[in-house]
Scaffold this motif. Sequence first.
Motif, mmCIF file in Angstrom:
data_model
loop_
_atom_site.group_PDB
_atom_site.id
_atom_site.type_symbol
_atom_site.label_atom_id
_atom_site.label_comp_id
_atom_site.label_asym_id
_atom_site.label_seq_id
_atom_site.Cartn_x
_atom_site.Cartn_y
_atom_site.Cartn_z
ATOM 1 N N UNK A 147 0.864 -1.174 0.000
ATOM 2 C CA UNK A 147 0.000 0.000 0.000
ATOM 3 C C UNK A 147 0.899 1.222 0.000
ATOM 4 N N UNK B 118 3.090 6.761 2.250
ATOM 5 C CA UNK B 118 3.004 8.148 2.738
ATOM 6 C C UNK B 118 3.969 8.434 3.879
ATOM 7 N N UNK C 228 0.685 2.676 6.733
ATOM 8 C CA UNK C 228 1.085 3.919 6.072
ATOM 9 C C UNK C 228 1.201 5.064 7.080
ATOM 10 N N UNK D 205 -7.489 10.723 12.885
ATOM 11 C CA UNK D 205 -7.320 9.306 13.197
ATOM 12 C C UNK D 205 -6.235 9.134 14.247
ATOM 13 N N UNK E 59 -2.762 4.272 12.673
ATOM 14 C CA UNK E 59 -2.561 4.298 11.225
ATOM 15 C C UNK E 59 -3.876 4.375 10.484
ATOM 16 N N UNK E 60 -3.808 4.672 9.193
ATOM 17 C CA UNK E 60 -5.044 4.802 8.422
ATOM 18 C C UNK E 60 -5.739 3.469 8.164
ATOM 19 N N UNK E 61 -5.033 2.345 8.322
ATOM 20 C CA UNK E 61 -5.664 1.057 8.055
ATOM 21 C C UNK E 61 -6.406 0.514 9.279
ATOM 22 N N UNK E 62 -5.858 0.730 10.460
ATOM 23 C CA UNK E 62 -6.477 0.142 11.652
ATOM 24 C C UNK E 62 -6.775 1.157 12.750
ATOM 25 N N UNK E 63 -6.449 2.427 12.506
ATOM 26 C CA UNK E 63 -6.613 3.432 13.551
ATOM 27 C C UNK E 63 -8.067 3.759 13.829
ATOM 28 N N UNK F 17 -10.077 -1.834 1.933
ATOM 29 C CA UNK F 17 -9.195 -0.936 1.185
ATOM 30 C C UNK F 17 -9.270 -1.229 -0.305
ATOM 31 N N UNK G 139 -12.462 1.719 10.554
ATOM 32 C CA UNK G 139 -11.252 1.632 9.735
ATOM 33 C C UNK G 139 -11.469 0.595 8.630
ATOM 34 N N UNK G 140 -10.742 0.565 7.553
ATOM 35 C CA UNK G 140 -9.651 1.475 7.192
ATOM 36 C C UNK G 140 -10.158 2.828 6.702
ATOM 37 N N UNK G 141 -9.273 3.826 6.803
ATOM 38 C CA UNK G 141 -9.663 5.188 6.467
ATOM 39 C C UNK G 141 -9.135 5.628 5.111
ATOM 40 N N UNK G 142 -8.416 4.735 4.445
ATOM 41 C CA UNK G 142 -7.955 5.056 3.090
ATOM 42 C C UNK G 142 -8.455 3.964 2.155
ATOM 43 N N UNK G 143 -8.425 4.253 0.878
ATOM 44 C CA UNK G 143 -8.959 3.318 -0.096
ATOM 45 C C UNK G 143 -8.121 3.378 -1.358
ATOM 46 N N UNK G 144 -8.002 2.241 -2.039
ATOM 47 C CA UNK G 144 -7.291 2.243 -3.313
ATOM 48 C C UNK G 144 -8.099 3.069 -4.313
#
Lengths: 439, 322
Positions: free
Chosen positions: A11, A14, A167, A326, A329-333, A413, B11-16
Amino acid sequence: MPATFKGGLHIEDFKDFTNKLPIKKLSDCGQHIFPLQQHIGAPLEAVVKVGDYVKVGQKIADSSAFVCAPLHSSVSGTVTDIKPFIHPSGAVVTSIAIENDFLYNISESVIPKGDPTNYTPEQIIAIIRDAGIVGLGGAGFPTHVKLSPPPDKKITHVIVNGAECEPYLTSDHRRMLESPDMILYGLKIAMRVLGLSNGYIGIETNKADAIKTMTAAADAYKGVKIIPLKTKYPQGAEKQLIKAITKRSVPSKGLPADVGVIVLNIDTVTAIANVFKTGMPLTSRIVTVSGDCVKEPGNFEVPLGVPFRHIFENAGGFMKEPRKIIMGGPMMGIAQFSLDAPSIKTTSALLALSDVGKTYDDISPCIRCGKCVNSCPMHLMPLYLNKAVSEGDLETAEKYNILDCIECGICSYLCPGRQNPLQHIRVAKQQIIEKSRKS
Amino acid sequence: MQEQKFVVSSSPHIHSEESVSSIMFDVLTALIPASVAGIYFFGYRAAIVLLTAVVSCVAFEAIYQYFMKKRITVNDLSAAVTGLLIGLNMPPSIPLWMVVIGSAFAIVIVKQLYGGLGKNFINPALAARCFMLIAWASAMTTYVTPFMGYGIDAVSSATPLAVLKGVSEGALPSLRNCFFGIKPGSIGETSAVMLSIGFIYLLVRKVIDFKIPAAYIIVFSVLTFMFGKTPYDATYTLYHILTGGLLLGAFFMATDYTTTPTTPLGQIIFGAGCGILTFVIRQFGGYPEGVSFSILLMNVVTPLIDRYTVPKKFGEVAKNVR
């Protein structure tokens, strides 16, 4: 070939925002808030009263439960309140408010413990508990519990997790560059507790400078090996990390100790080293402050109890309106609704993002692309879990191993339909666990 | 800092970046080389057929959703992909009204009546093609020679597969012409090179995986080479790979997400099954071509394949220990 596991995916990380920036001290903050719930495990009880004067490193809350660690003040000053405050989890939790007198008088209890070889493993575990040390990576599992595996589990590996696969996060990265000796010293203490002559530190290859620094520093520490890991999310997830380094699979519903492994976080072993070198219990941690809205992103040494607002102000404030805050992290935060929530032991990062992604009005149906199946690090089939759960069919969800989900977020995601399988899975897991508790 | 309102979500807070429409756009892009080749070889009439199919599919989807009071989702481009695939599967001389009815069948009956995008159990474009093959057998099997123009001048011609099978008289085009696409056939199936360009594009963009097409083509080729009409004849096998709808089917139809398995093992089984069925139909069946039927038959067993190829979950080995 860097070590890795099957599944997962790279991923965009950043990390460039902050990975070159040295750790900075945070400016003084007037009021510190210490929630009595710092991590998973039993809630604490305050051992100070309103009006008491407390010093830096003084214990302010504890509990007699095994799965919990005491809490210490990060400032000196007067206890002004013990009442419910906003907590980063979104709930309201009883917290101790301390008005900082900016003198930072250090508590008499803070005395360097000295050479760890003077202590037995049991004594070291007690010291670690008294220092309030918990896993500083994710859930904050108390470290003394981790280091006391059941006697029937033979521990063969202790691994320090320097993968930092989320990230934006660069706190562990900076720690490895700036204080490699503290990490190695802490790892040696853990090895002593577990009676091991070998220890491992796994680091993703996107942190080449950290691998170099740690490898050079590890020369002086016998038995410590640095393992380069493939840069891939979720490489730092406990089971995936163990698989990559030891080739062992933690059994379903099992713990790392079942395959003879204990995993510790970078900041956790640093905290262990710190107790022996300075006597200071866990009262601060490294927090990465980043995201596209933050004016001056950076890595900060943040004392416990500082409201998020103050931390963002230290990073120059916002250069554009953030739509999402957040913690982690952006994936699990965890998304925050207020900047008044204070930093706790598990605050690894604070992110302010302007993009919140699509809304529910824009989602498309599942087109069965199978990308979630291909990348699930637990080798599950999120599309079928998502379908079963949305139809209220928990039985099928269980058959498709919903309880093995580690909630890494890859399925949500990737999903081109923006289906957010993880959100459904999370709710259903909770329901299934509650149901099995009742019966 | 003023008090602000923040979005709070799980979460998740971002995306492809990828979305359904971006994937469909990639598929349309990947089909451009084959479409251009078809128009180049078969003239403006081919362009009209392609356009008719795309416009009808999009229109039927919009009309159906409008009358059923559903959200109109033609901007996800999936109907356009179905339309273009239908068009590419048509003989250049097909009457346009048949194309319109075929498109209606694909969108309304095969796709929307089963619940729309992601719910159809067979590939709409292939279902339409087979429906048309049965309804209008003669129009659907009248092929023309490239560069001949249309109307009265058009010279109808046997496809190489029909010649190979011995059901039609005619001369086989050279292998070189088969590779570049100068041969009778459906608009989009003739040019192996153009189809491959589109296929590689989809692989590079990670829209599709190579497993299904690879299993399909390899299994089919091996079977044809060893057990075909003229065994151990590489030229014969090459003709079978380069002619007919094999490459169009393997690259663009057998890789349709909705109607194919999602598990890695399942995808290999699916591709191999298509290869076996195509071989059997082409060698022993009544039709010279069997790609469409093979893929449709495998579409039908896709749910079964998925169910029996569930990947072993992480840490499953220790199940018996507990």
